[in-house]
Design a protein around this motif. Structure first.
Motif: not given
Lengths: 116, 119
Positions: B1-15, B22-32
């Protein structure tokens, strides 16, 4: 063109009560979905439908039933509500799958459900 | 099964500054397909950007761009010239194309990153 409309927007239930959430889309979409959103969990698929008269289970189907009697409507039912079903529920629809350029999910604005 | 991981629960930036989610994912498929959705306080889910895995070129939509690293299974979102209206929860999502046998009906979401924009 209203897109995807969910009713109601807010609801409070007591444990054991039943209710139905209605999703309506006016885009002639074949595919419709129900997701729930919980803090720290993202969105998880409850049930989905690939066409009128069809339904199928998603990731977290227990405690829910669905029906798609008309193409434009997708109903989510809770027969006996539990506190664990407190969540924000999103309906979504899409025209096609699998690579079409117009493949896009259109979301409703959500239903906040609290079960006491 | 595919999984999607976002390792940063919160971020802040100045205007007006730039921020990368960030986002990483796990899959065995090549087309998505990969997506970034924005959810402001109104709760409405808004598609920000979409990337087809078979395309080498990174997708861009105005101030939003992605860095898609297929081999590393990474899909980060860069927001340039951040604006107060960018403040929202951002979700990364994965969907199979179905052409390699995966289920193409379902979007798999990460848990989200809450972005705050400071004036």
């Amino acid at each position: 063109n209203a897109g995807v409309t969910q009713t109601p927007k807010f609801r409070v239930l007591k444990t054991g009560q039943s209710m139905t959430l209605l999703c309506a889309q006016d885009m002639n979409h074949e595919y419709m979905y129900w997701y729930r959103q919980d803090p720290g969990m993202g969105l998880r698929l409850i049930h989905y439908s690939v066409g009128e008269g069809t339904t199928a289970k998603g990731e977290v189907p227990d405690g829910y039933n669905v029906s798609r009697l008309k193409k434009q409507n997708f109903l989510l039912g809770l027969e006996s509500a539990a506190p664990s079903q407190t969540s924000v529920y999103f309906c979504a629809s899409s025209y096609s799958l699998g690579g079409a350029t117009n493949e896009k999910l259109f979301f409703g604005s959500g239903t906040q459900l609290s079960v006491l | 099964a595919q999984t999607v991981t976002q390792s940063q629960p919160e971020m802040s930036v100045q205007e007006a500054e730039t921020v990368t989610l960030s986002c990483t994912y796990d899959t065995s498929e090549s087309d998505y397909y990969l997506f970034w959705y924005k959810q402001p306080p109104s709760r409405q889910m808004i598609l920000v950007i979409r990337q087809e895995a078979y395309k080498q070129q990174n997708a861009t939509e105005n101030r939003f761009s992605v860095n898609f690293q297929k081999a590393a299974k990474s899909f980060s979102l860069k927001i340039s010239d951040s604006q107060l209206g960018d403040a929202a929860m951002y979700f990364c999502a994965y969907r199979s194309s179905g052409r390699s046998g995966g289920s193409n009906y379902k979007l798999t979401f990460g848990k989200g990153t809450l972005l705050t924009v400071n004036p």
